[in-house]
Write an enzyme that holds these catalytic residues in place. Structure first.
Site, PDB file in Angstrom:
ATOM      1  N   CYS A   1      36.572  71.488  21.368  1.00  0.00           N
ATOM      2  CA  CYS A   1      37.701  71.927  20.539  1.00  0.00           C
ATOM      3  C   CYS A   1      38.127  73.632  20.592  1.00  0.00           C
ATOM      4  CB  CYS A   1      37.439  71.650  18.994  1.00  0.00           C
ATOM      5  SG  CYS A   1      35.931  72.317  18.285  1.00  0.00           S
TER       6      CYS A   1
ATOM      7  N   HIS B   1      41.358  67.801  17.286  1.00  0.00           N
ATOM      8  CA  HIS B   1      40.310  66.893  17.238  1.00  0.00           C
ATOM      9  C   HIS B   1      41.093  65.517  17.457  1.00  0.00           C
ATOM     10  CE1 HIS B   1      38.640  70.464  15.466  1.00  0.00           C
ATOM     11  NE2 HIS B   1      37.828  70.031  16.077  1.00  0.00           N
TER      12      HIS B   1
ATOM     13  N   ASP C   1      45.739  70.702  15.376  1.00  0.00           N
ATOM     14  CA  ASP C   1      44.281  70.157  15.410  1.00  0.00           C
ATOM     15  C   ASP C   1      44.221  69.516  16.888  1.00  0.00           C
ATOM     16  OD1 ASP C   1      41.977  69.062  14.701  1.00  0.00           O
ATOM     17  OD2 ASP C   1      42.579  68.053  13.030  1.00  0.00           O
TER      18      ASP C   1
END
Length: 414
Positions: free
Chosen positions: A67, A303, A301
């Site tokens: 990430c 993820h 994000d």
């Protein structure tokens, strides 16, 4: 300048598409459509799976460990957008992206996009997405400039593709990380990623990238002469213009937890036209911070584990490289380790930026010393080891020591 002043009270929820905002000084506050276009136009880079195997490992996905590399890619991508397309550019198809609610990007949504990827890879071009043919593009764009912008838009995304040949793709970043002792599957912190991005840009062999470089601050200090030297490095023989520079500043906003006194500073930094965002997050999760609302940070994000997209094919689908909805997080939950990014188009731009940022650092500093500083001269004038490297050793001994220290100090990201 990045986003600010969005309206939503509930923490950690997706910000709805119908929110008021102020994006640029010339945009009227509350212009919802302008905000949506601006946010969605940013390049979104997430976990991927089923991409070509990473050399030296059996991994074909970065889900669960990549990430921070992805948030670093997003910051670099934003710098490249500013460099090639300008701050006013927005993606013409931005408002065609399907918006999402609080259950955004559920497995059904991911499956839908996976199906479109599989169709694209098998040569099927009739997709129920905003993807259009080159002929349709030529008819849609009103002038050559818009067509050129679309070409660069796709080119920038392709540089971040998940293949060994992509200049700033995961495979290349991991290869540079090996020079500092990192390998695929390891945890990367914001400062380590800053150095990896610098190496990737320095080593990129593409004519379009000769006019941009990256500088990473040393121990929270930006040495102005070192930056200008990088900007004035000889370019192509027929081009004597100075280079643009992306300045990356690894910092800590406190000890074990973020110091709340830094909130106004972070908001001030994110409001600057030179800022391209922050590689940060909260413990065990890295986010790309792009703006703020009240005492919360707006972020993209990484993820979401999406399927591999072959960016080498003609008219590859763009939809999963653009995030339909922003999310936000309370500043108090932010991990103190982060890397701040700035973009300056030329030397004069850098000089103006350093003056503005320095003023903000002085105003916001409640402690005896500012969070980071700009100083005149070269690092060697202050007894720092030169960071000159050769082809056999992409990281100098001084850099290796600094990266090793960052690796032990920073939070673990999953």
């Amino acid at each position: 300048m990045v986003f600010c002043h969005l309206l939503r009270k509930d923490e950690n929820e997706l910000l709805p598409a119908r929110s008021g905002c102020t994006i640029e000084d010339h945009v009227i506050a509350g212009n919802v459509e302008e905000f949506r276009k601006d946010f969605i136009s940013r390049i979104w880079l997430t976990y991927r799976e089923e991409f070509p195997q990473i050399e030296g490992s059996a991994l074909t996905t970065d889900c669960g460990w990549g990430c921070t590399l992805r948030t670093g890619q997003m910051l670099l991508a934003q710098g490249l957008i500013l460099h090639f397309l300008g701050r006013a550019w927005t993606w013409p198809d931005a408002l065609n992206i399907e918006n999402s609610d609080s259950e955004s990007w559920t497995s059904n949504t991911v499956k839908k996009f996976t199906a479109s990827f599989e169709a694209s890879l098998s040569g099927e071009r009739e997709l129920k997405t905003p993807t259009i043919s080159l002929k349709e593009k030529m008819e849609r764009y009103s002038d050559d400039r818009e067509m050129q912008n679309e070409i660069y838009h796709r080119k920038i995304i392709s540089w971040f593709g998940d293949s060994p040949l992509a200049l700033f793709g995961l495979h290349q970043l991991i290869a540079y990380g090996k020079k500092s002792g990192k390998k695929a599957g390891d945890w990367y912190g914001p400062a380590v990623v800053a150095h990896i991005l610098r190496k990737a840009v320095e080593e990129a062999r593409h004519p379009d990238l000769k006019g941009i470089t990256i500088y990473v601050a040393q121990d929270c200090t930006v040495y102005s002469s070192d930056v200008i030297d990088k900007q004035c490095t000889s370019m192509a023989s027929d081009n004597t213009n100075d280079k643009a520079v992306i300045i990356l500043v690894p910092v800590r906003l406190g000890g074990e937890r973020t110091n709340a006194d830094y909130l106004d500073f972070v908001k001030g930094i994110l409001s600057l036209e030179y800022c391209v965002g922050i590689i940060g997050g909260k413990p065990k999760q890295s986010y790309y911070f792009a703006g703020f609302q009240d005492d919360s940070l707006i972020y993209m994000d990484p993820h979401y584990c999406q399927s591999f997209v072959d960016v080498s094919i003609k008219d590859f689908p763009l939809e999963t490289f653009h995030c339909p909805s922003p999310k936000k997080m309370s500043f108090r939950k932010m991990d103190p380790s982060c890397t701040i990014g700035f973009y300056c188009r030329n030397v004069q731009d850098f000089k103006r930026a350093s003056e503005e940022i320095t003023k903000m650092l002085k105003i916001s500093s409640k402690e005896k010393y500012p969070l980071f500083t700009f100083v005149n001269g070269h690092s060697r004038d202050y007894d720092f080891t030169s960071t000159t490297t050769n082809e056999e050793d992409l990281f100098s001994e001084d850099e290796k020591k600094r990266i090793k220290r960052f690796s032990t100090e920073e939070f673990v990201l999953l």
